[in-house]
Design an enzyme around this catalytic site. Sequence first.
Site, short mmCIF file in Angstrom:
data_model
loop_
_atom_site.label_atom_id
_atom_site.label_comp_id
_atom_site.label_asym_id
_atom_site.label_seq_id
_atom_site.Cartn_x
_atom_site.Cartn_y
_atom_site.Cartn_z
N HIS A 1 -32.19 24.52 -73.61
CA HIS A 1 -31.63 25.12 -74.83
C HIS A 1 -31.31 26.60 -74.68
O HIS A 1 -30.63 27.17 -75.55
CB HIS A 1 -32.59 24.94 -76.01
CG HIS A 1 -32.71 23.54 -76.49
ND1 HIS A 1 -31.62 22.75 -76.76
CD2 HIS A 1 -33.81 22.77 -76.73
CE1 HIS A 1 -32.03 21.56 -77.15
NE2 HIS A 1 -33.35 21.54 -77.13
N ASP B 1 -32.46 14.72 -71.69
CA ASP B 1 -33.29 15.11 -72.83
C ASP B 1 -32.57 14.70 -74.11
O ASP B 1 -31.34 14.76 -74.19
CB ASP B 1 -33.50 16.62 -72.80
CG ASP B 1 -34.44 17.13 -73.88
OD1 ASP B 1 -34.04 17.10 -75.06
OD2 ASP B 1 -35.55 17.59 -73.55
N HIS C 1 -32.21 16.02 -76.94
CA HIS C 1 -31.51 17.08 -77.66
C HIS C 1 -30.38 17.63 -76.81
O HIS C 1 -30.49 17.68 -75.58
CB HIS C 1 -32.50 18.19 -78.04
CG HIS C 1 -33.69 17.67 -78.79
ND1 HIS C 1 -34.96 17.66 -78.24
CD2 HIS C 1 -33.78 17.10 -80.01
CE1 HIS C 1 -35.80 17.13 -79.12
NE2 HIS C 1 -35.11 16.77 -80.19
N ASP D 1 -37.98 12.88 -74.51
CA ASP D 1 -38.06 12.82 -75.96
C ASP D 1 -37.12 11.80 -76.58
O ASP D 1 -37.05 11.69 -77.81
CB ASP D 1 -37.86 14.21 -76.58
CG ASP D 1 -36.90 15.08 -75.83
OD1 ASP D 1 -36.17 14.56 -74.96
OD2 ASP D 1 -36.85 16.30 -76.10
#
EC number: 3.5.1.-
Length: 369
Positions: free
Chosen positions: A143, A180, A182, A268
């Site tokens: 991120h 991931d 996200h 996740d």
Amino acid sequence: MAIGYVWNTLYGWVDTGTGSLAAANLTARMQPISHHLAHPDTKRRFHELVCASGQIEHLTPIAAVAATDADILRAHSAAHLENMKRVSNLPTGGDTGDGITMMGNGGLEIARLSAGGAVELTRRVATGELSAGYALVNPPGHHAPHNAAMGFCIFNNTSVAAGYARAVLGMERVAILDWDVHHGNGTQDIWWNDPSVLTISLHQHLCFPPDSGYSTERGAGNGHGYNINVPLPPGSGNAAYLHAMDQVVLHALRAYRPQLIIVGSGFDASMLDPLARMMVTADGFRQMARRTIDCAADICDGRIVFVQEGGYSPHYLPFCGLAVIEELTGVRSLPDPYHEFLAGMGGNTLLDAERAAIEEIVPLLADIR
């Protein structure tokens, strides 16, 4: 040939503060809690399972080397690096800028070791000392854009490693595959204009960051077409992820033919993760890893580096990670103890909405040269 493995005790010492997400706040009646959602115990439990399962006997431990300023500046701005130094030097650390990404006093040392662990493993795989490897680093990185920390991420570990492969090792084409759950917004930002790094993100549509990760976000200038987002509907499971691998990811990698594949390995998207709504199981991650490892064998002499990203289930992340490690070593050790519980919950049939979301990406691959 040997499979490398990076872990450092300090990865388990990341200070995530006293709140569950943002800092505890008496005015808002947000109580302190012992375990932040990104508490490092989840990654430590993964490492301990690698040891307790016997997989560590089939891995070559690699000591993390702290990333230098020069390493970090290949992916980040000088202003961001200086700000992280400032926060790390505060008496009790503090918020790095987005309200949820905390750094304890001295935490820059761990962030450097996280990025540096990815760099060191990349160096050894790229030079042929190792055939492949897994860097179980913490904090995660995907991120963090060029100029900021974000979403529990201080430095963008996969991008720091890719920058090293490009600038120091002379590689002309590197691919970063991020599964991931996200969106890998930071990785996208760093390589937005650069065709020398192909970025692919498989993620839950509109989960985090807000309003990010659309399939129309494709890069700019010379980098147009070299950023691929595959936003999947909430509830997607093994069938959708494997369809995305087969229809998009593997075709993109074969079209691009990188000299090295770096996988942002977040877990996740698992059924038991609290920060998303996907339905992937340990076997789903195993099959994704197997496909990617086989693809690397076909196109880049097997050079593949897995770098830990997110994953917030202390119960299930270790077994999802173990499945990937087992595919790297070729040795099975433990069955998934959650398999029977999760097997009947869905995710193993490809739904029309999932198929449509994936197949609208396929024509975009024609721009890869």
